[in-house]
Design a protein around this motif. Sequence first.
Motif, PDB file in Angstrom:
ATOM      1  N   LYS A 133     -17.241-110.390 -36.260  1.00 51.48           N
ATOM      2  CA  LYS A 133     -16.470-110.372 -37.344  1.00 51.48           C
ATOM      3  C   LYS A 133     -16.288-111.684 -38.231  1.00 51.48           C
ATOM      4  N   ASP A 136     -19.619-111.700 -40.514  1.00 53.01           N
ATOM      5  CA  ASP A 136     -19.189-110.963 -41.808  1.00 53.01           C
ATOM      6  C   ASP A 136     -18.275-111.433 -42.754  1.00 53.01           C
ATOM      7  N   LEU A 137     -17.191-112.033 -42.296  1.00 50.83           N
ATOM      8  CA  LEU A 137     -16.445-112.914 -43.337  1.00 50.83           C
ATOM      9  C   LEU A 137     -16.970-113.786 -43.708  1.00 50.83           C
ATOM     10  N   ASN A 138     -17.802-114.753 -42.858  1.00 51.06           N
ATOM     11  CA  ASN A 138     -18.454-115.935 -43.761  1.00 51.06           C
ATOM     12  C   ASN A 138     -19.427-115.344 -44.755  1.00 51.06           C
ATOM     13  N   ARG A 139     -19.995-114.389 -44.447  1.00 51.49           N
ATOM     14  CA  ARG A 139     -20.988-114.033 -45.303  1.00 51.49           C
ATOM     15  C   ARG A 139     -20.672-113.374 -46.470  1.00 51.49           C
ATOM     16  N   ASN A 140     -19.347-112.824 -46.644  1.00 49.49           N
ATOM     17  CA  ASN A 140     -18.605-112.394 -47.552  1.00 49.49           C
ATOM     18  C   ASN A 140     -18.324-113.459 -48.641  1.00 49.49           C
ATOM     19  N   ILE A 141     -17.656-114.601 -47.702  1.00 58.55           N
ATOM     20  CA  ILE A 141     -17.012-115.655 -48.699  1.00 58.55           C
ATOM     21  C   ILE A 141     -18.232-116.267 -49.280  1.00 58.55           C
ATOM     22  N   SER A 142     -19.044-116.504 -48.568  1.00 55.51           N
ATOM     23  CA  SER A 142     -20.213-117.258 -49.249  1.00 55.51           C
ATOM     24  C   SER A 142     -20.900-116.635 -50.412  1.00 55.51           C
ATOM     25  N   GLY A 143     -20.950-115.315 -50.450  1.00 56.09           N
ATOM     26  CA  GLY A 143     -21.408-114.761 -51.520  1.00 56.09           C
ATOM     27  C   GLY A 143     -20.495-114.803 -52.731  1.00 56.09           C
ATOM     28  N   LYS A 144     -19.349-114.940 -52.750  1.00 57.91           N
ATOM     29  CA  LYS A 144     -18.465-115.060 -53.691  1.00 57.91           C
ATOM     30  C   LYS A 144     -18.115-116.648 -54.328  1.00 57.91           C
TER      31      LYS A 144
END
Length: 151
Positions: A133, A136-144
């Motif tokens: 989890k 996934d959260l870090n991947r979503n944040i870094s993409g933004k």
Amino acid sequence: MEYEVGTVLEGKVTSITKFGAFVALEGGKSGLVHISEIANTYVNDVHDFLQEGQDVKVKLLAIKDGKLDLSIKKALPAPERPAQRSFQPRPAAAPRPAAAPRRPAVQAADTTPSGDLAFEDKLKQFLSSSERKMADLNRNISGKQGGRRRR
């Protein structure tokens, strides 16, 4: 005229707003009765309880920077509480029917013979799901966060 906190005074409603009503007191002073201090029940609209020009009894709650905080509900006598009922035990009820038998829970493959996961196994499962989890959260944040450059 000098006012003391806690005294009950007579006044006349001079204006009504959505947050309360202004009341003119004897001696040329006026104060605010906040909407929460108008009645012992919920007040959605001040006009449901007060009209301009109405005579009211108010209690002086506080004096802040020369402004008077007033309450109508605290000037009224305390509302009567319903009489407390004395305890009377209920008559004995008929016995309840037995519950239907439960089906055994499906056991996971890595369980101990008793059917429960060992603490260490539960901890490993929690850590692995938590790490997934967080990834996934870090991947979503870094993409933004991308796209901006410093100068």
